[in-house]
Design a protein around this motif. Structure first.
Motif, PDB file in Angstrom:
ATOM      1  N   SER A 107      -1.460   0.675 -18.516  1.00 18.97           N
ATOM      2  CA  SER A 107      -1.742  -0.564 -17.779  1.00 18.97           C
ATOM      3  C   SER A 107      -0.468  -1.380 -17.610  1.00 18.97           C
ATOM      4  CB  SER A 107      -2.812  -1.417 -18.477  1.00 18.97           C
ATOM      5  OG  SER A 107      -2.214  -2.307 -19.404  1.00 18.97           O
ATOM      6  N   ASP A 140      -6.926  -4.282 -22.009  1.00 21.24           N
ATOM      7  CA  ASP A 140      -5.622  -3.634 -21.960  1.00 21.24           C
ATOM      8  C   ASP A 140      -4.526  -4.275 -22.805  1.00 21.24           C
ATOM      9  OD1 ASP A 140      -6.553  -1.703 -20.236  1.00 21.24           O
ATOM     10  OD2 ASP A 140      -6.044  -2.859 -18.450  1.00 21.24           O
ATOM     11  N   GLN A 226       7.095 -10.537 -17.101  1.00 20.21           N
ATOM     12  CA  GLN A 226       6.137 -10.265 -16.028  1.00 20.21           C
ATOM     13  C   GLN A 226       6.723 -10.584 -14.652  1.00 20.21           C
ATOM     14  OE1 GLN A 226       2.953 -12.498 -17.883  1.00 20.21           O
ATOM     15  NE2 GLN A 226       1.649 -10.722 -17.770  1.00 20.21           N
ATOM     16  N   PRO A 252      -3.999  -8.685  -8.751  1.00 19.64           N
ATOM     17  CA  PRO A 252      -5.266  -8.716  -9.493  1.00 19.64           C
ATOM     18  C   PRO A 252      -5.131  -9.655 -10.694  1.00 19.64           C
ATOM     19  CG  PRO A 252      -4.546  -6.455  -9.079  1.00 19.64           C
ATOM     20  CD  PRO A 252      -3.405  -7.346  -8.715  1.00 19.64           C
ATOM     21  N   SER A 253      -6.025 -10.616 -10.810  1.00 19.37           N
ATOM     22  CA  SER A 253      -5.792 -11.694 -11.769  1.00 19.37           C
ATOM     23  C   SER A 253      -6.983 -11.960 -12.687  1.00 19.37           C
ATOM     24  CB  SER A 253      -5.475 -12.988 -11.014  1.00 19.37           C
ATOM     25  OG  SER A 253      -4.255 -12.847 -10.327  1.00 19.37           O
ATOM     26  N   GLY A 254      -6.644 -12.223 -13.940  1.00 21.87           N
ATOM     27  CA  GLY A 254      -7.647 -12.609 -14.929  1.00 21.87           C
ATOM     28  C   GLY A 254      -7.165 -13.862 -15.626  1.00 21.87           C
ATOM     29  N   ASN A 255      -6.282 -13.665 -16.601  1.00 27.68           N
ATOM     30  CA  ASN A 255      -5.702 -14.808 -17.304  1.00 27.68           C
ATOM     31  C   ASN A 255      -4.553 -15.458 -16.540  1.00 27.68           C
ATOM     32  OD1 ASN A 255      -6.975 -15.636 -19.644  1.00 27.68           O
ATOM     33  ND2 ASN A 255      -6.318 -13.804 -20.756  1.00 27.68           N
ATOM     34  N   LEU A 256      -4.248 -14.934 -15.380  1.00 29.84           N
ATOM     35  CA  LEU A 256      -3.238 -15.511 -14.482  1.00 29.84           C
ATOM     36  C   LEU A 256      -1.807 -15.440 -15.015  1.00 29.84           C
ATOM     37  CD1 LEU A 256      -5.231 -18.663 -13.285  1.00 29.84           C
ATOM     38  CD2 LEU A 256      -4.763 -16.606 -11.938  1.00 29.84           C
ATOM     39  N   GLY A 257      -1.558 -14.575 -15.994  1.00 28.12           N
ATOM     40  CA  GLY A 257      -0.198 -14.416 -16.498  1.00 28.12           C
ATOM     41  C   GLY A 257       0.685 -13.825 -15.414  1.00 28.12           C
ATOM     42  N   ASN A 258       0.185 -12.783 -14.773  1.00 23.96           N
ATOM     43  CA  ASN A 258       0.950 -12.154 -13.710  1.00 23.96           C
ATOM     44  C   ASN A 258       1.147 -13.088 -12.539  1.00 23.96           C
ATOM     45  OD1 ASN A 258       2.094  -9.619 -13.855  1.00 23.96           O
ATOM     46  ND2 ASN A 258       0.088  -8.663 -14.018  1.00 23.96           N
ATOM     47  N   ALA A 306     -10.577  -5.788 -17.508  1.00 24.69           N
ATOM     48  CA  ALA A 306      -9.385  -6.433 -18.089  1.00 24.69           C
ATOM     49  C   ALA A 306      -9.149  -7.804 -17.453  1.00 24.69           C
ATOM     50  CB  ALA A 306      -8.161  -5.533 -17.911  1.00 24.69           C
ATOM     51  N   MET A 307      -9.946  -8.137 -16.454  1.00 25.97           N
ATOM     52  CA  MET A 307      -9.847  -9.451 -15.808  1.00 25.97           C
ATOM     53  C   MET A 307     -11.080 -10.308 -16.087  1.00 25.97           C
ATOM     54  SD  MET A 307      -8.330  -7.715 -12.356  1.00 25.97           S
ATOM     55  CE  MET A 307      -9.156  -8.784 -11.231  1.00 25.97           C
ATOM     56  N   HIS A 355      -9.241  -2.567 -10.966  1.00 28.64           N
ATOM     57  CA  HIS A 355      -8.449  -3.803 -10.919  1.00 28.64           C
ATOM     58  C   HIS A 355      -7.569  -3.812  -9.670  1.00 28.64           C
ATOM     59  CE1 HIS A 355      -9.385  -2.661 -15.048  1.00 28.64           C
ATOM     60  NE2 HIS A 355      -9.587  -3.952 -15.267  1.00 28.64           N
ATOM     61  N   THR A 378      -2.882  -2.220 -11.394  1.00 26.06           N
ATOM     62  CA  THR A 378      -2.513  -2.661 -12.735  1.00 26.06           C
ATOM     63  C   THR A 378      -2.999  -1.735 -13.844  1.00 26.06           C
ATOM     64  OG1 THR A 378      -4.382  -4.143 -12.493  1.00 26.06           O
ATOM     65  CG2 THR A 378      -2.212  -5.112 -12.218  1.00 26.06           C
ATOM     66  N   ALA A 379      -3.881  -0.805 -13.512  1.00 26.80           N
ATOM     67  CA  ALA A 379      -4.297   0.174 -14.522  1.00 26.80           C
ATOM     68  C   ALA A 379      -4.376   1.547 -13.864  1.00 26.80           C
ATOM     69  CB  ALA A 379      -5.654  -0.190 -15.108  1.00 26.80           C
TER      70      ALA A 379
HETATM   71  C1  LIG Z   1      -4.361  -7.965 -17.738  1.00 27.84           C
HETATM   72  C2  LIG Z   1      -4.752  -7.219 -16.524  1.00 27.84           C
HETATM   73  C3  LIG Z   1      -4.926  -7.853 -15.284  1.00 27.84           C
HETATM   74  C4  LIG Z   1      -4.794  -9.328 -15.106  1.00 27.84           C
HETATM   75  O1  LIG Z   1      -3.596  -9.877 -15.455  1.00 27.84           O
HETATM   76  P1  LIG Z   1      -3.505 -11.419 -15.859  1.00 27.84           P
HETATM   77  O2  LIG Z   1      -2.089 -11.623 -16.073  1.00 27.84           O
HETATM   78  O3  LIG Z   1      -4.354 -11.587 -17.095  1.00 27.84           O
HETATM   79  O4  LIG Z   1      -4.077 -12.207 -14.719  1.00 27.84           O
HETATM   80  C5  LIG Z   1      -5.271  -7.088 -14.212  1.00 27.84           C
HETATM   81  N1  LIG Z   1      -5.474  -5.767 -14.329  1.00 27.84           N
HETATM   82  C6  LIG Z   1      -5.325  -5.124 -15.481  1.00 27.84           C
HETATM   83  C7  LIG Z   1      -5.580  -3.675 -15.534  1.00 27.84           C
HETATM   84  C8  LIG Z   1      -4.949  -5.813 -16.621  1.00 27.84           C
HETATM   85  O5  LIG Z   1      -4.827  -5.156 -17.785  1.00 27.84           O
END
Ligand SMILES: *Cc1c(COP(=O)(O)O)cnc(C)c1O
Length: 428
Positions: A107, A140, A226, A252-258, A306-307, A355, A378-379
């Motif tokens: 990932s 991930d 990142q 692709p965003s979850g915690n928005l770190g990227n 993972a998001m 993702h 991202t994965a």
């Molecule tokens: C962590 C992750 C994301 C999201 O990244 P964030 O920085 O948390 O927004 C997207 N895709 C995959 C596969 C991840 O592991």
């Protein structure tokens, strides 16, 4: 380089302090105080620069006051041991995919987790307390952090994950390392896990006994790195003939770190035309951009697991860095994830993970004829083979083979109560 807190109510921190603290004392996240854009000539040459050289230049802007150039080079080389290819899907190169999953745990998290390990390893001098890394994971981050720190001298790793949320491969990656890696299965959601890690990372009593580092993407060490793959993706798009003024990136965003790191790359001068954040049905960020308010709802379990977060921890960074940036958000439902995976296979013969599919769907919906788009995969589809297999059936046979790891260390099960987690951390 010095770092300030997004809550503006904590002392300015050095790099080492910012890494060790994780969160600032006012609960905010650290950001670099002075961001000086990279010189223009650099951008004229980036199409010819390999990913390692780009990462080195970018890393140096953050690390040059604390490390010699050779050490920065070593850190980058130690972290980026795998390729970051950008592939064309259509003939014209208007739709491209940045494959960020060729690291050891398949990932995007491998990039920043490995960078963090390489960096942190070099700033332990003088601190002889037991060294512990802790992270929450929805899939991930945990395995990437565990793998990156595994077998580094004197380091222990604790990963918290929500029971019933991970794919079999994700779970095996956490429980097959053993030795210095302890996995804690929490009877709760990912956000419960994040809260527990935050409680530990801000527990002064605990931190007086052990050197406890938060391995999540709020940590400035992960955030810095990142930014690399945005520079690399941009450079590879140019190399492929894209118009430098028309490059659009879907993240692709979850915690928005990227996403926050993408905005940081833009502050460093990377001329991305616009960004599209793609989320799954956990749409707090979309509602924030549309309505300007943060309203949390329970975490939904989706195919892009993972998001799966209802509390995007890097939201304060995004908010701080998004001024004047063209940033839109698209929410991609599970049905559209499946359709996206099918469509990419039908149109381009490309097998994508769920993702990355969020990024593709968002890009496909919004890309204008004059633009060149790149979405981030991202994965690896192999890591999410259940969903990919459901979408593609027989055609996906080839990728359905499982990671052949075996569980060697049963996870510890815990209630989402901080005291029980603290007891486990102090006993290992
Ligand atoms: C962590 C992750 C994301 C999201 O990244 P964030 O920085 O948390 O927004 C997207 N895709 C995959 C596969 C991840 O592991």
């Amino acid at each position: 380089m010095q770092f300030y807190s997004t809550n503006h109510n904590a002392p300015i921190a050095s790099l080492t302090e910012a890494i060790n603290n994780g969160f600032a004392s006012d609960g905010g996240l650290y950001l670099p105080q002075n961001i000086v854009p990279l010189p223009r000539p650099f951008f004229r040459n980036i199409a010819e620069m390999p990913s390692g050289d780009l990462a080195y230049v970018v890393a140096n802007t953050f690390l040059s006051e604390d490390f010699e150039p050779e050490t920065v080079r070593e850190i980058v080389n130690e972290a980026l041991t795998f390729p970051l290819p950008v592939k064309r899907l259509d003939e014209s190169g208007r739709v491209c995919v940045a494959e960020l999953f060729h690291g050891p745990t398949m990932s995007v998290k491998d990039i920043s987790a490995r960078f963090m390990a390489a960096l942190v390893r070099r700033i332990t001098d003088g601190d002889d307390r037991p060294f512990h890394v802790i992270a929450a994971t929805s899939g991930d981050a945990g395995s990437a952090v565990a793998e990156a720190f595994h077998k580094l001298d004197g380091v222990k790793v604790t990963i918290l994950y929500p029971k019933g949320w991970l794919t079999p491969v994700q779970k095996l990656q956490l429980t097959s390392l053993g030795e210095d890696v302890t996995a804690i299965e929490v009877r709760g959601s990912f956000d419960d896990c994040q809260n527990l890690v935050k409680a530990a990372a801000m527990d002064e009593n605990l931190k007086s006994k052990i050197r406890l580092i938060d391995g999540n993407s709020i940590n400035i060490a992960r955030f810095i790195s990142q930014t690399f793959h945005f520079f690399n993706s941009f450079a590879r798009m140019l190399e492929g003939g894209a118009d430098p003024e028309q490059i659009v990136m879907a993240v692709p965003s979850g915690n928005l770190g990227n996403m926050a790191a993408g905005l940081m790359a833009k502050r460093l001068g990377l001329p991305v035309k616009r960004f599209i954040a793609a989320t799954n049905d956990n749409d707090v960020f979309a509602r924030f951009i549309a309505e300007g308010v943060v309203e949390y709802r329970p975490t939904l379990k989706t195919f892009a697991n993972a998001m799966d977060t209802a509390y995007p921890t890097n939201l304060p960074r995004v908010n701080e860095l998004r001024d004047d940036v063209d940033l839109s958000v698209t929410t991609v439902s599970d049905d559209r994830i499946i359709d996206g995976i099918k469509e990419m296979y039908a149109r381009y013969g490309y097998i994508c993970d769920p993702h990355g599919a969020c990024g593709y769907v968002a890009l496909d919906e919004q890309l204008k004829p004059e633009e060149y788009g790149v979405f981030m995969a991202t994965a690896s589809p192999q890591k999410c083979s259940e969903v990919v297999f459901d979408a593609l059936g027989e055609k996906a046979q080839i990728i359905s083979k499982k990671d052949n790891r075996r569980q060697v260390k049963a996870p510890v099960t815990a209630a989402p109560i901080y005291q029980s987690i603290k007891e486990i951390i102090t006993s290992i």
